[in-house]
Design a protein around this motif. Structure first.
Motif, PDB file in Angstrom:
ATOM      1  N   GLY A  78       0.798  -1.213   0.000  1.00  0.00           N
ATOM      2  CA  GLY A  78       0.000   0.000   0.000  1.00  0.00           C
ATOM      3  C   GLY A  78       0.831   1.263   0.000  1.00  0.00           C
ATOM      4  N   TRP A  79       2.082   1.146  -0.259  1.00  0.00           N
ATOM      5  CA  TRP A  79       2.995   2.287  -0.235  1.00  0.00           C
ATOM      6  C   TRP A  79       2.676   3.211  -1.386  1.00  0.00           C
ATOM      7  N   GLU A  80       2.511   4.498  -1.093  1.00  0.00           N
ATOM      8  CA  GLU A  80       2.077   5.444  -2.104  1.00  0.00           C
ATOM      9  C   GLU A  80       3.213   6.003  -2.949  1.00  0.00           C
ATOM     10  N   ARG A  81       4.427   5.884  -2.476  1.00  0.00           N
ATOM     11  CA  ARG A  81       5.564   6.403  -3.248  1.00  0.00           C
ATOM     12  C   ARG A  81       6.003   5.365  -4.268  1.00  0.00           C
ATOM     13  N   SER A  82       6.482   5.853  -5.366  1.00  0.00           N
ATOM     14  CA  SER A  82       6.993   4.926  -6.387  1.00  0.00           C
ATOM     15  C   SER A  82       8.521   4.878  -6.305  1.00  0.00           C
ATOM     16  N   LEU A  83       9.066   3.751  -6.655  1.00  0.00           N
ATOM     17  CA  LEU A  83      10.519   3.583  -6.647  1.00  0.00           C
ATOM     18  C   LEU A  83      11.112   4.149  -7.927  1.00  0.00           C
ATOM     19  N   PRO A  84      12.363   4.543  -7.872  1.00  0.00           N
ATOM     20  CA  PRO A  84      13.017   4.988  -9.108  1.00  0.00           C
ATOM     21  C   PRO A  84      13.128   3.809 -10.083  1.00  0.00           C
ATOM     22  N   PRO A  85      13.377   4.087 -11.348  1.00  0.00           N
ATOM     23  CA  PRO A  85      13.478   2.995 -12.321  1.00  0.00           C
ATOM     24  C   PRO A  85      14.622   2.035 -11.979  1.00  0.00           C
ATOM     25  N   SER A  86      14.449   0.825 -12.390  1.00  0.00           N
ATOM     26  CA  SER A  86      15.448  -0.203 -12.108  1.00  0.00           C
ATOM     27  C   SER A  86      16.760   0.076 -12.847  1.00  0.00           C
ATOM     28  N   ALA A  87      17.871  -0.216 -12.190  1.00  0.00           N
ATOM     29  CA  ALA A  87      19.195  -0.047 -12.791  1.00  0.00           C
ATOM     30  C   ALA A  87      19.857  -1.399 -12.999  1.00  0.00           C
ATOM     31  N   LEU A  88      19.048  -2.449 -13.119  1.00  0.00           N
ATOM     32  CA  LEU A  88      19.592  -3.808 -13.224  1.00  0.00           C
ATOM     33  C   LEU A  88      20.481  -3.973 -14.455  1.00  0.00           C
ATOM     34  N   ASN A  89      20.146  -3.351 -15.571  1.00  0.00           N
ATOM     35  CA  ASN A  89      20.982  -3.476 -16.780  1.00  0.00           C
ATOM     36  C   ASN A  89      22.381  -2.917 -16.551  1.00  0.00           C
ATOM     37  N   GLN A  90      22.461  -1.749 -15.936  1.00  0.00           N
ATOM     38  CA  GLN A  90      23.765  -1.144 -15.680  1.00  0.00           C
ATOM     39  C   GLN A  90      24.555  -1.950 -14.646  1.00  0.00           C
ATOM     40  N   ILE A  91      23.870  -2.420 -13.609  1.00  0.00           N
ATOM     41  CA  ILE A  91      24.542  -3.207 -12.577  1.00  0.00           C
ATOM     42  C   ILE A  91      25.065  -4.508 -13.163  1.00  0.00           C
ATOM     43  N   MET A  92      24.261  -5.173 -13.981  1.00  0.00           N
ATOM     44  CA  MET A  92      24.689  -6.434 -14.594  1.00  0.00           C
ATOM     45  C   MET A  92      25.871  -6.213 -15.536  1.00  0.00           C
ATOM     46  N   THR A  93      25.858  -5.112 -16.273  1.00  0.00           N
ATOM     47  CA  THR A  93      26.970  -4.819 -17.173  1.00  0.00           C
ATOM     48  C   THR A  93      28.267  -4.664 -16.393  1.00  0.00           C
ATOM     49  N   LEU A  94      28.225  -3.904 -15.306  1.00  0.00           N
ATOM     50  CA  LEU A  94      29.425  -3.694 -14.498  1.00  0.00           C
ATOM     51  C   LEU A  94      29.865  -4.969 -13.782  1.00  0.00           C
ATOM     52  N   LEU A  95      28.913  -5.691 -13.202  1.00  0.00           N
ATOM     53  CA  LEU A  95      29.244  -6.886 -12.436  1.00  0.00           C
ATOM     54  C   LEU A  95      29.791  -7.986 -13.352  1.00  0.00           C
ATOM     55  N   LEU A  96      29.170  -8.209 -14.481  1.00  0.00           N
ATOM     56  CA  LEU A  96      29.673  -9.232 -15.406  1.00  0.00           C
ATOM     57  C   LEU A  96      31.011  -8.841 -16.014  1.00  0.00           C
TER      58      LEU A  96
END
Length: 103
Positions: A78-96
């Motif tokens: 029920g949280w009314e705030r929205s999260l920022p967009p996901s950064a999974l693509n950038q994180i995966m690029t750096l981690l891999l």
């Protein structure tokens, strides 16, 4: 005739052995070189930096996969705030890339 043929084949095998490298001997020599280089290497801050970066990227990956996809919908439905967009693509690029698996 057969003894002569045997001598010729032995001579050819000996020459071939001198031309082709012995992989086992090369691997042993390279291992000794690697041990000497690693033993004489000074303590590097770069090792600490890579470890730190690896832990941060791993934690960010865990947040993106577990936190955003499982924890947030379960506990904050029920949280009314929205999260920022996901950064999974950038994180995966750096981690891999750091793991040597990037492309």
């Amino acid at each position: 005739m057969w003894p002569l043929l045997g001598k010729l084949l032995d001579g050819a095998a000996g020459r071939l052995a001198r031309v082709l490298p012995d992989r086992g001997r090369q691997n042993e020599a390279q291992s000794r070189v690697n041990e000497v280089e690693a033993g004489g290497a000074p303590a590097s801050r770069l090792r600490l930096w890579r470890s730190f970066l690896g832990w941060i990227l791993s934690l960010l990956f865990a947040w993106e996969v577990v936190g955003r996809l499982i924890v947030i919908p379960l506990f904050f439905a029920g949280w009314e705030r929205s999260l920022p967009p996901s950064a999974l693509n950038q994180i995966m690029t750096l981690l891999l890339g750091m793991l040597g698996l990037g492309f």
